[in-house]
Design a protein around this motif. Structure first.
Motif, PDB file in Angstrom:
ATOM      1  N   ARG A   1       0.837  -1.207   0.000  1.00 12.45           N
ATOM      2  CA  ARG A   1       0.000   0.000   0.000  1.00 12.45           C
ATOM      3  C   ARG A   1       0.873   1.258   0.000  1.00 12.45           C
ATOM      4  O   ARG A   1       0.595   2.226  -0.710  1.00 12.45           O
ATOM      5  CB  ARG A   1      -0.909  -0.004   1.231  1.00 12.45           C
ATOM      6  N   VAL A   2       1.961   1.224   0.802  1.00 10.62           N
ATOM      7  CA  VAL A   2       2.865   2.375   0.821  1.00 10.62           C
ATOM      8  C   VAL A   2       3.522   2.555  -0.542  1.00 10.62           C
ATOM      9  O   VAL A   2       3.620   3.671  -1.058  1.00 10.62           O
ATOM     10  CB  VAL A   2       3.931   2.186   1.919  1.00 10.62           C
ATOM     11  N   GLN A   3       3.926   1.438  -1.178  1.00 10.15           N
ATOM     12  CA  GLN A   3       4.565   1.506  -2.498  1.00 10.15           C
ATOM     13  C   GLN A   3       3.601   2.136  -3.514  1.00 10.15           C
ATOM     14  O   GLN A   3       3.984   3.036  -4.277  1.00 10.15           O
ATOM     15  CB  GLN A   3       4.951   0.098  -2.960  1.00 10.15           C
ATOM     16  N   ASP A   4       2.338   1.661  -3.521  1.00  6.03           N
ATOM     17  CA  ASP A   4       1.364   2.173  -4.499  1.00  6.03           C
ATOM     18  C   ASP A   4       1.130   3.667  -4.310  1.00  6.03           C
ATOM     19  O   ASP A   4       1.097   4.440  -5.282  1.00  6.03           O
ATOM     20  CB  ASP A   4       0.046   1.411  -4.360  1.00  6.03           C
ATOM     21  N   ASN A   5       0.939   4.090  -3.054  1.00  7.20           N
ATOM     22  CA  ASN A   5       0.691   5.512  -2.813  1.00  7.20           C
ATOM     23  C   ASN A   5       1.918   6.361  -3.116  1.00  7.20           C
ATOM     24  O   ASN A   5       1.803   7.479  -3.638  1.00  7.20           O
ATOM     25  CB  ASN A   5       0.240   5.724  -1.369  1.00  7.20           C
ATOM     26  N   LEU A   6       3.116   5.837  -2.797  1.00  6.40           N
ATOM     27  CA  LEU A   6       4.331   6.589  -3.119  1.00  6.40           C
ATOM     28  C   LEU A   6       4.469   6.788  -4.624  1.00  6.40           C
ATOM     29  O   LEU A   6       4.840   7.871  -5.096  1.00  6.40           O
ATOM     30  CB  LEU A   6       5.562   5.865  -2.570  1.00  6.40           C
ATOM     31  N   ARG A   7       4.175   5.735  -5.395  1.00  2.84           N
ATOM     32  CA  ARG A   7       4.306   5.871  -6.855  1.00  2.84           C
ATOM     33  C   ARG A   7       3.345   6.944  -7.385  1.00  2.84           C
ATOM     34  O   ARG A   7       3.670   7.698  -8.305  1.00  2.84           O
ATOM     35  CB  ARG A   7       4.039   4.528  -7.535  1.00  2.84           C
ATOM     36  N   GLU A   8       2.148   6.995  -6.770  1.00  5.42           N
ATOM     37  CA  GLU A   8       1.207   8.029  -7.196  1.00  5.42           C
ATOM     38  C   GLU A   8       1.714   9.416  -6.809  1.00  5.42           C
ATOM     39  O   GLU A   8       1.672  10.355  -7.611  1.00  5.42           O
ATOM     40  CB  GLU A   8      -0.157   7.772  -6.547  1.00  5.42           C
ATOM     41  N   TYR A   9       2.228   9.540  -5.560  1.00  4.90           N
ATOM     42  CA  TYR A   9       2.741  10.833  -5.112  1.00  4.90           C
ATOM     43  C   TYR A   9       3.870  11.324  -6.006  1.00  4.90           C
ATOM     44  O   TYR A   9       3.874  12.467  -6.469  1.00  4.90           O
ATOM     45  CB  TYR A   9       3.257  10.725  -3.667  1.00  4.90           C
ATOM     46  N   VAL A  10       4.879  10.450  -6.218  1.00  4.37           N
ATOM     47  CA  VAL A  10       6.093  10.911  -6.893  1.00  4.37           C
ATOM     48  C   VAL A  10       5.904  11.058  -8.397  1.00  4.37           C
ATOM     49  O   VAL A  10       6.754  11.652  -9.068  1.00  4.37           O
ATOM     50  CB  VAL A  10       7.270   9.963  -6.592  1.00  4.37           C
ATOM     51  N   SER A  11       4.822  10.503  -8.956  1.00  6.39           N
ATOM     52  CA  SER A  11       4.616  10.655 -10.406  1.00  6.39           C
ATOM     53  C   SER A  11       4.047  12.032 -10.750  1.00  6.39           C
ATOM     54  O   SER A  11       4.296  12.557 -11.845  1.00  6.39           O
ATOM     55  CB  SER A  11       3.693   9.554 -10.915  1.00  6.39           C
ATOM     56  N   VAL A  12       3.289  12.629  -9.797  1.00  4.50           N
ATOM     57  CA  VAL A  12       2.611  13.898 -10.109  1.00  4.50           C
ATOM     58  C   VAL A  12       3.600  15.031 -10.391  1.00  4.50           C
ATOM     59  O   VAL A  12       3.436  15.780 -11.356  1.00  4.50           O
ATOM     60  CB  VAL A  12       1.644  14.263  -8.965  1.00  4.50           C
ATOM     61  N   PRO A  13       4.672  15.243  -9.577  1.00  2.00           N
ATOM     62  CA  PRO A  13       5.580  16.353  -9.877  1.00  2.00           C
ATOM     63  C   PRO A  13       6.196  16.276 -11.269  1.00  2.00           C
ATOM     64  O   PRO A  13       6.329  17.294 -11.948  1.00  2.00           O
ATOM     65  CB  PRO A  13       6.662  16.210  -8.788  1.00  2.00           C
ATOM     66  N   HIS A  14       6.536  15.063 -11.721  1.00  2.00           N
ATOM     67  CA  HIS A  14       7.109  14.940 -13.063  1.00  2.00           C
ATOM     68  C   HIS A  14       6.046  15.190 -14.134  1.00  2.00           C
ATOM     69  O   HIS A  14       6.367  15.716 -15.217  1.00  2.00           O
ATOM     70  CB  HIS A  14       7.738  13.560 -13.232  1.00  2.00           C
ATOM     71  N   GLN A  15       4.767  14.823 -13.849  1.00  2.00           N
ATOM     72  CA  GLN A  15       3.695  15.134 -14.802  1.00  2.00           C
ATOM     73  C   GLN A  15       3.533  16.655 -14.944  1.00  2.00           C
ATOM     74  O   GLN A  15       3.346  17.179 -16.050  1.00  2.00           O
ATOM     75  CB  GLN A  15       2.388  14.498 -14.336  1.00  2.00           C
ATOM     76  N   ILE A  16       3.611  17.360 -13.792  1.00  3.61           N
ATOM     77  CA  ILE A  16       3.493  18.818 -13.848  1.00  3.61           C
ATOM     78  C   ILE A  16       4.637  19.406 -14.665  1.00  3.61           C
ATOM     79  O   ILE A  16       4.440  20.301 -15.498  1.00  3.61           O
ATOM     80  CB  ILE A  16       3.471  19.392 -12.422  1.00  3.61           C
ATOM     81  N   ASN A  17       5.872  18.925 -14.428  1.00  9.07           N
ATOM     82  CA  ASN A  17       7.007  19.421 -15.210  1.00  9.07           C
ATOM     83  C   ASN A  17       6.833  19.124 -16.688  1.00  9.07           C
ATOM     84  O   ASN A  17       7.195  19.929 -17.549  1.00  9.07           O
ATOM     85  CB  ASN A  17       8.306  18.789 -14.709  1.00  9.07           C
ATOM     86  N   THR A  18       6.255  17.953 -17.006  1.00  9.23           N
ATOM     87  CA  THR A  18       6.025  17.606 -18.417  1.00  9.23           C
ATOM     88  C   THR A  18       5.037  18.582 -19.043  1.00  9.23           C
ATOM     89  O   THR A  18       5.210  19.028 -20.195  1.00  9.23           O
ATOM     90  CB  THR A  18       5.507  16.168 -18.511  1.00  9.23           C
ATOM     91  N   ASN A  19       3.975  18.954 -18.278  1.00  7.48           N
ATOM     92  CA  ASN A  19       3.007  19.922 -18.814  1.00  7.48           C
ATOM     93  C   ASN A  19       3.673  21.269 -19.092  1.00  7.48           C
ATOM     94  O   ASN A  19       3.418  21.913 -20.126  1.00  7.48           O
ATOM     95  CB  ASN A  19       1.853  20.102 -17.831  1.00  7.48           C
ATOM     96  N   LYS A  20       4.544  21.711 -18.132  1.00  3.72           N
ATOM     97  CA  LYS A  20       5.222  22.991 -18.339  1.00  3.72           C
ATOM     98  C   LYS A  20       6.160  22.916 -19.536  1.00  3.72           C
ATOM     99  O   LYS A  20       6.248  23.871 -20.332  1.00  3.72           O
ATOM    100  CB  LYS A  20       5.988  23.370 -17.072  1.00  3.72           C
ATOM    101  N   ALA A  21       6.886  21.786 -19.680  1.00  6.68           N
ATOM    102  CA  ALA A  21       7.799  21.641 -20.810  1.00  6.68           C
ATOM    103  C   ALA A  21       7.036  21.648 -22.138  1.00  6.68           C
ATOM    104  O   ALA A  21       7.483  22.225 -23.132  1.00  6.68           O
ATOM    105  CB  ALA A  21       8.600  20.350 -20.665  1.00  6.68           C
ATOM    106  N   THR A  22       5.840  21.005 -22.156  1.00  8.84           N
ATOM    107  CA  THR A  22       5.028  20.977 -23.380  1.00  8.84           C
ATOM    108  C   THR A  22       4.555  22.382 -23.737  1.00  8.84           C
ATOM    109  O   THR A  22       4.595  22.804 -24.910  1.00  8.84           O
ATOM    110  CB  THR A  22       3.838  20.042 -23.189  1.00  8.84           C
ATOM    111  N   ALA A  23       4.115  23.155 -22.711  1.00 12.58           N
ATOM    112  CA  ALA A  23       3.673  24.529 -22.973  1.00 12.58           C
ATOM    113  C   ALA A  23       4.824  25.366 -23.537  1.00 12.58           C
ATOM    114  O   ALA A  23       4.619  26.208 -24.427  1.00 12.58           O
ATOM    115  CB  ALA A  23       3.139  25.152 -21.692  1.00 12.58           C
ATOM    116  N   HIS A  24       6.022  25.149 -23.044  1.00  9.13           N
ATOM    117  CA  HIS A  24       7.184  25.893 -23.564  1.00  9.13           C
ATOM    118  C   HIS A  24       7.492  25.483 -24.998  1.00  9.13           C
ATOM    119  O   HIS A  24       7.760  26.325 -25.866  1.00  9.13           O
ATOM    120  CB  HIS A  24       8.387  25.635 -22.655  1.00  9.13           C
ATOM    121  N   GLN A  25       7.434  24.149 -25.295  1.00 13.13           N
ATOM    122  CA  GLN A  25       7.741  23.683 -26.639  1.00 13.13           C
ATOM    123  C   GLN A  25       6.720  24.207 -27.658  1.00 13.13           C
ATOM    124  O   GLN A  25       7.075  24.491 -28.809  1.00 13.13           O
ATOM    125  CB  GLN A  25       7.765  22.158 -26.655  1.00 13.13           C
ATOM    126  N   LEU A  26       5.462  24.336 -27.232  1.00 10.98           N
ATOM    127  CA  LEU A  26       4.430  24.834 -28.155  1.00 10.98           C
ATOM    128  C   LEU A  26       4.457  26.340 -28.298  1.00 10.98           C
ATOM    129  O   LEU A  26       3.697  26.912 -29.095  1.00 10.98           O
ATOM    130  CB  LEU A  26       3.045  24.385 -27.660  1.00 10.98           C
TER     131      LEU A  26
END
Length: 771
Positions: free
Chosen positions: A57-82
């Motif tokens: 359960r800790v592993q599953d929740n950690l993966r969800e927590y730590v994936s969000v910051p990189h998703q946000i960075n990906t959105n910002k990088a996409t906005a910059h590329q466009l």
């Protein structure tokens, strides 16, 4: 007629009679124990399953927590590329960043920093307050935090931190170096007491040149709240650490940092205030060499605070640089409380039933075995010599017959032992007398041997006296001559110095002291070298226009001054130059004579010290740790006069450790061998002394080899050289005991002495064990 009883192993009769009752009770106890162990193993499996479920359960929740910051960075990088937002002017980023941080509850801030040092952040504090943070050349690189509206507009300036250049931050530099999405090290927020870790991603232009770095900070206190909400048994707990032991989050509510004197510092797990967390980390440190060694999920059973715990450790990584350990610790009592209650009740009932059975068995056994035990005790008393023992057995059965027969046997044995004791006493007196006589003889032989060794040593010393006296007289003569010359030089200097001082100017006086203080060379020049220096110096002085150049050069060469004489030309051109040079020469000779006296004193002291060491007689009989080289050099010093006239001495010493030995006796060995070598060469020849460390009989040994190029030992007398009183020397020159005594001394050291000889080369090798 002899009756032979059946052969059985010795055992106690009461125990044998009790076994039929005890064995069933033991079997019952064993069945109960095995049942308990089976239940405990089941509990262990259940505990492992529970902790595995918690870890998942800790592993599953950690993966969800730590994936969000990189998703946000990906959105910002996409906005910059466009091309929606640029990196050269970050003002347009502020509203965009505020909208992103509002969406995610466990994101502390999201930001961007460019290569010009500009920095913008959208941040949400734990109170829900929104902030826009700014830094760059436009505000002299100050970190300024503004309260912001939900639409992303600035309201008021809340916080200012001087000197913040995002390009110099370790996380910015690490992101540029990685060149791909990664993570920063954990750190504390500027604005509030919370532990953060930032997802990092560099952004590039079309030429793959770095334009800046995107940051999104994850609040680790949200992970701590999630861990606190987990149900882990009754009192179990879990925590997350880095591989270096840094505490990131825990279910106990403990903050992963401390505040001292207004400063916040991260803490390591071994610094935790929670006993279970701290002792679990210490147990992991003992179980594994380092935390990096934990590569697979591992289950352990540890004792923490005197209580057994189930512990599960599971690695966690996200493929972007996170390498954490999830630790779950649950006390065994959370599972075993009810089982322990039932076990205690069962043990109580079993003990009660067993005690009742043992009491009944003890009464029956006592009734059956008491007469037999009385007979056994009487036999033991008889074995100890207590002949007065009387059996009190009023029985007419087989046991009574056995007791009466035993009493008759006791009386017969008593008479036999009385006769044997009288004979033994007579024999002991004879043995005691013989032992005393033998001890007296051994002590007399030991004293005689020690006196013989010492007398041989003194005889050798008597032969050395003339040479030692000459060796001492030589430095004394040198001291006498040097002191007389010093006195003469000092008297002449004191007579001429006042008059000379008046004729010198102050600058010339300084030059005069420099001339006197010129260091004299320690190299002794030959006459030819002195004449060569005098010619060169004469030409140099004549070229400088100094009159009477030859006489001046002669004095300067005597003063051992032939280099850099141009510094003293003002003195050499003085009309009274001969008087000046003579006074300087006399004063300079004082230092030379002092060195000569010191060297001669050291030489005489060395000879006296060697003589003292050689003549000393140690009666303690204890071994002393000593250097073999020093022992040999003591003897060689005493033979210095003989060795300097006609004998070339070669020393071949290796570096060897000191050994435990009898120094006085080894001096006698070296004296005998060196003296024999000198006589074999008739005081003319070459002697080599080699010291080395080697293996002999699989043990470390020091080998001392003394080689001479004398006449050698004839083969027909070689077997007899270690025989007492055997000698080939004329009457009065030898006793024939030297080599015999030497061999006995080496045998006393558990060593060996060997000899090889041919005409022109005789070698004695002495092997002494190091250990």
């Amino acid at each position: 007629m002899a009756l032979k009883l059946p052969t059985v192993r010795r055992s106690s009769l009461p125990i044998i009679l009790t076994l039929p009752l005890v064995i069933p009770l033991s079997a019952l106890a064993l069945v109960g124990y095995l049942s308990f162990r089976s239940g405990q193993q089941s509990i262990n499996v259940l505990a492992d399953q529970l902790m595995g479920e918690v870890s998942r359960r800790v592993q599953d929740n950690l993966r969800e927590y730590v994936s969000v910051p990189h998703q946000i960075n990906t959105n910002k990088a996409t906005a910059h590329q466009l091309g929606y937002i640029k990196t050269d002017d970050l003002t347009d980023w502020e509203k965009f960043l505020i909208q992103q941080v509002r969406i995610y509850p466990y994101i502390n801030f999201t930001s961007i920093g460019n290569e010009q040092g500009s920095y913008r952040t959208g941040e949400k504090l734990s109170s829900g307050e929104l902030r826009i943070n700014q830094s760059g050349a436009e505000n002299d690189f100050k970190f300024q935090s503004y309260v912001a509206t939900p639409e992303g507009d600035r309201v008021t300036l809340a916080t200012t931190v001087p000197q913040f250049d995002v390009r110099k931050e370790p996380s910015y530099q690490a992101a540029v170096k990685a060149g791909k999405p990664s993570w920063s090290e954990p750190y504390l927020s500027f604005l509030e007491p919370t532990l953060l870790i930032s997802a990092l991603e560099p952004i590039y232009n079309q030429q793959r040149q770095v334009q800046g770095v995107l940051f999104t900070a994850l609040r680790l206190d949200h992970i701590g709240r999630f861990l606190n909400d987990l149900k882990i048994g009754k009192t179990g707990q879990t925590f997350i650490i880095q591989r270096n032991g840094l505490l990131l989050a825990t279910s106990t509510g403990e903050m992963p940092f401390v505040e001292k004197a207004g400063k916040r510092d991260l803490i390591y797990v071994q610094e935790s205030q929670n006993k279970v967390t701290k002792q679990t980390s210490a147990a992991l440190g003992t179980q594994f060499s380092t935390l990096q060694a934990i590569e697979q999920p591992t289950s352990l059973q540890l004792t923490i605070d005197n209580q057994p715990y189930f512990v599960k450790v599971e690695p966690f990584n996200d493929g972007k640089g996170l390498d954490w350990l999830i630790v779950v610790a649950v006390p065994e009592n959370d599972f075993m409380a009810q089982v322990n209650e039932q076990r205690q009740a069962t043990i109580g009932l079993s003990i009660g039933a067993g005690m009742m059975a043992l009491l009944i068995s003890a009464w029956i056994v006592r009734w059956l075995t008491r007469p037999i035990l009385s007979l056994n005790q009487a036999a033991r008393n008889l074995a100890r010599g207590e002949w007065q023992t009387q059996l009190q057995v009023d029985r007419q059965d087989e046991v009574g017959d056995l007791a009466r027969s035993f009493q008759s046997m006791t009386e017969q044995l008593q008479a036999s032992f009385q006769k044997l004791a009288e004979a033994n006493q007579t024999l002991e007196k004879r043995v005691e007398q013989r032992t005393y006589e033998l001890q007296e003889t051994v002590q007399h032989l030991k004293t005689t041997q020690e006196e013989l060794i010492q007398s041989e040593k003194m005889a050798a010393l008597g032969q050395l006296v003339a040479g030692v006296a000459h060796e001492v007289n030589t430095p004394l003569g040198v001291i006498r001559a040097a002191s007389g010359n010093s006195r003469q030089a000092l008297e002449m200097s004191l007579q001429n110095l006042p008059q000379m001082w008046k004729i010198l100017t102050s600058d010339q006086q300084i030059l005069f002291f420099e001339l006197v203080n010129q260091p004299m060379s320690e190299t002794v020049l030959t006459s030819r070298e002195k004449r060569h220096q005098m010619r060169q110096l004469t030409r140099q002085l004549e070229a400088a226009g100094i009159s009477e150049a030859r006489q001046v050069a002669d004095t300067l060469v005597d003063m051992e001054l032939s280099q850099d004489v141009q510094d003293f030309f003002p003195l050499l051109r003085h009309p009274q130059r001969h008087q000046i040079l003579q006074v300087a020469y006399n004063l300079g000779r004082l230092g030379s004579h002092q060195k000569t006296i010191q060297s001669s004193v050291d030489r005489a002291s060395k000879i006296v010290f060697a003589l003292k060491n050689y003549a000393r007689y140690d009666q303690s009989g204890e071994r002393v740790v000593m250097s073999i080289v020093d022992s040999l050099e003591t003897v060689l010093t005493l033979y210095g006069h003989a060795l300097k006239h006609g004998i070339q001495l070669n020393r071949q010493y290796e570096s060897i450790p000191p050994i435990a030995c009898y120094p006085d006796e080894l001096h006698q060995v070296w004296t005998n061998l060196i003296h024999n070598a000198i006589q074999a060469m008739n005081n003319q020849g070459e002697m080599t002394i080699a010291i080395s460390q080697t293996q002999r009989d699989n043990k470390g040994h020091v080998c001392v080899e003394i080689i001479d190029n004398g006449c050698g030992i004839p083969p027909e007398i070689m077997p007899n050289i270690f025989t007492p009183f055997f000698t080939t020397k004329p009457m009065g020159e030898g006793t024939g005991l030297g080599l015999d005594i030497s061999k006995k001394i080496i045998d006393k050291h558990q060593g060996t002495i060997d000899v090889t000889s041919v005409p022109g080369r005789t070698s004695f090798q002495v092997w002494l064990p190091i250990d």
